[in-house]
Design an enzyme around this catalytic site. Structure first.
Site, mmCIF file in Angstrom:
data_model
loop_
_atom_site.group_PDB
_atom_site.id
_atom_site.type_symbol
_atom_site.label_atom_id
_atom_site.label_comp_id
_atom_site.label_asym_id
_atom_site.label_seq_id
_atom_site.Cartn_x
_atom_site.Cartn_y
_atom_site.Cartn_z
ATOM 1 N N SER A 194 16.673 -15.410 -5.178
ATOM 2 C CA SER A 194 16.631 -14.125 -4.937
ATOM 3 C C SER A 194 16.710 -13.240 -6.115
ATOM 4 O O SER A 194 16.132 -12.300 -6.518
ATOM 5 C CB SER A 194 17.643 -13.798 -3.850
ATOM 6 O OG SER A 194 19.000 -14.025 -4.224
ATOM 7 N N GLN A 249 -8.814 -17.363 -3.085
ATOM 8 C CA GLN A 249 -7.788 -18.498 -3.329
ATOM 9 C C GLN A 249 -6.360 -17.981 -3.639
ATOM 10 O O GLN A 249 -5.627 -18.261 -3.112
ATOM 11 C CB GLN A 249 -8.193 -19.537 -4.320
ATOM 12 C CG GLN A 249 -9.134 -20.572 -3.996
ATOM 13 C CD GLN A 249 -9.162 -21.747 -4.717
ATOM 14 O OE1 GLN A 249 -8.872 -21.837 -6.113
ATOM 15 N NE2 GLN A 249 -9.315 -22.988 -4.490
ATOM 16 N N TRP A 250 -6.471 -16.855 -4.625
ATOM 17 C CA TRP A 250 -5.569 -16.151 -5.006
ATOM 18 C C TRP A 250 -4.642 -15.358 -3.807
ATOM 19 O O TRP A 250 -3.474 -15.295 -3.675
ATOM 20 C CB TRP A 250 -6.013 -15.339 -6.062
ATOM 21 C CG TRP A 250 -4.830 -15.113 -7.067
ATOM 22 C CD1 TRP A 250 -3.394 -14.601 -6.951
ATOM 23 C CD2 TRP A 250 -5.104 -14.857 -8.657
ATOM 24 N NE1 TRP A 250 -2.679 -14.404 -8.242
ATOM 25 C CE2 TRP A 250 -3.762 -14.559 -9.115
ATOM 26 C CE3 TRP A 250 -6.182 -15.218 -9.372
ATOM 27 C CZ2 TRP A 250 -3.630 -14.297 -10.735
ATOM 28 C CZ3 TRP A 250 -6.098 -15.196 -10.846
ATOM 29 C CH2 TRP A 250 -4.944 -14.622 -11.280
ATOM 30 N N GLU A 277 -7.890 -3.959 -4.412
ATOM 31 C CA GLU A 277 -9.037 -4.457 -4.837
ATOM 32 C C GLU A 277 -10.077 -3.586 -4.947
ATOM 33 O O GLU A 277 -10.388 -2.757 -4.043
ATOM 34 C CB GLU A 277 -9.625 -5.719 -4.234
ATOM 35 C CG GLU A 277 -10.815 -6.711 -4.564
ATOM 36 C CD GLU A 277 -10.982 -7.811 -3.873
ATOM 37 O OE1 GLU A 277 -12.278 -8.250 -3.648
ATOM 38 O OE2 GLU A 277 -10.151 -8.629 -3.359
ATOM 39 N N SER A 307 -13.928 -2.075 -4.410
ATOM 40 C CA SER A 307 -14.715 -2.282 -3.247
ATOM 41 C C SER A 307 -16.273 -1.865 -3.612
ATOM 42 O O SER A 307 -16.245 -0.530 -3.804
ATOM 43 C CB SER A 307 -14.120 -1.755 -1.902
ATOM 44 O OG SER A 307 -15.110 -1.636 -0.968
ATOM 45 N N ARG A 320 -24.811 -4.129 0.062
ATOM 46 C CA ARG A 320 -24.289 -5.499 -0.724
ATOM 47 C C ARG A 320 -24.368 -6.742 -0.013
ATOM 48 O O ARG A 320 -24.073 -7.858 -0.880
ATOM 49 C CB ARG A 320 -22.667 -5.040 -0.741
ATOM 50 C CG ARG A 320 -22.000 -4.809 0.281
ATOM 51 C CD ARG A 320 -20.605 -4.755 0.200
ATOM 52 N NE ARG A 320 -19.948 -4.170 1.420
ATOM 53 C CZ ARG A 320 -18.583 -3.923 1.793
ATOM 54 N NH1 ARG A 320 -17.852 -4.180 0.767
ATOM 55 N NH2 ARG A 320 -17.980 -3.638 2.822
ATOM 56 N N ARG A 369 -1.005 -23.793 -9.207
ATOM 57 C CA ARG A 369 -2.442 -23.610 -9.668
ATOM 58 C C ARG A 369 -2.562 -24.381 -11.179
ATOM 59 O O ARG A 369 -3.862 -24.528 -11.604
ATOM 60 C CB ARG A 369 -3.075 -22.247 -9.783
ATOM 61 C CG ARG A 369 -3.004 -21.736 -8.156
ATOM 62 C CD ARG A 369 -3.862 -22.462 -7.571
ATOM 63 N NE ARG A 369 -3.939 -22.221 -6.016
ATOM 64 C CZ ARG A 369 -4.559 -22.848 -4.949
ATOM 65 N NH1 ARG A 369 -5.561 -23.793 -5.547
ATOM 66 N NH2 ARG A 369 -4.326 -22.588 -4.028
#
Length: 233
Positions: A56, A76-77, A99, A101, A171, A199
């Site tokens: 913590s 994946q992230w 993100e 768009s 798109r 990773r």
């Protein structure tokens, strides 16, 4: 600070909060104590916290990145954001993800295209991952085919926009998995190290390994002692 990844990608450290001292003082507050400067006793405490799984205090240090990566890497992230509430035992995620768009932007699409020598074979003993590099000739064939496929998709996308189709539907013509997307990722030090640990494993997808290396390169100077102890030895 920025690290370039793959052919056109990058990771940029946007901001951070805290230091190794933040971790120490988050732990010491249990005893109403505080360190003003990091010392050897504090470093031993960091080692103890990491070794015993007292994680913590590592959640009080935060890092924020801007990432530009192919969609196959981004998806994946994203699993780490979805899973962070379970990993950290909070009931609510301590991570943030925003993100870009193509519902709202129509910037020129950019795609990840492996070079001729970067195509990998299927693994012999696994249903996922990859094996040895393919021959140059076969790699050249698929680099050319991918470029042609992308060019056709972009042409159809641009034609749809010209014909008045809305961007959120146009798109659909863009080849998705290799298309670069941009996002902000804000995460605790514990979450970042969890991501890097998994990773950087040898069986992780090679492309996301490269991003994990970049995250580590940017983060290590900020929390050198904590990251040393949280990463798998």
């Amino acid at each position: 600070m920025m690290q370039h990844v793959l052919d056109k990608g990058y990771v940029r450290l946007v901001d951070h909060m805290g230091s190794d001292l933040t971790v120490v003082n988050a732990a010491r507050v249990s005893y109403a104590k505080e360190s003003k400067e990091l010392n050897e006793k504090d470093i031993r405490l960091i080692k103890f916290l990491a070794r015993e799984g007292h994680t913590s205090p590592f959640r009080h240090a935060i890092m924020q990145y801007e990432i530009y990566a192919p969609l196959m890497v981004a998806r994946q992230w994203w699993k780490y954001v979805v899973g962070s509430a379970h990993m950290e035992g909070t009931g609510d995620s301590l991570e943030g993800w925003n993100e870009s768009s193509r519902r709202y932007i129509t910037e020129e699409p950019t795609f990840y295209i492996p070079a001729e020598g970067e195509w990998r074979s299927q693994p012999e003993n696994s249903k996922q991952g990859s094996g040895d590099p393919l021959s140059w000739g076969l790699g050249q064939k698929y680099t050319d085919e991918l470029m042609n496929y992308i060019e056709q998709g972009i042409a159809k996308y641009e034609q749809a926009l010209q014909d008045g189709i809305c961007a959120e539907q146009a798109r659909l013509f863009l080849p998705a998995y290799g298309m670069y997307v941009r996002w902000y990722w804000t995460a605790s030090l514990q979450s970042v190290c969890h991501f890097v640990n998994q990773r950087l494993e040898h069986d992780a997808q090679q492309e996301i390994q490269e991003y994990a290396k970049a995250i580590l390169e940017l983060s290590k100077p900020l929390f050198s002692h904590s990251i040393d102890e949280l990463l798998h030895k």
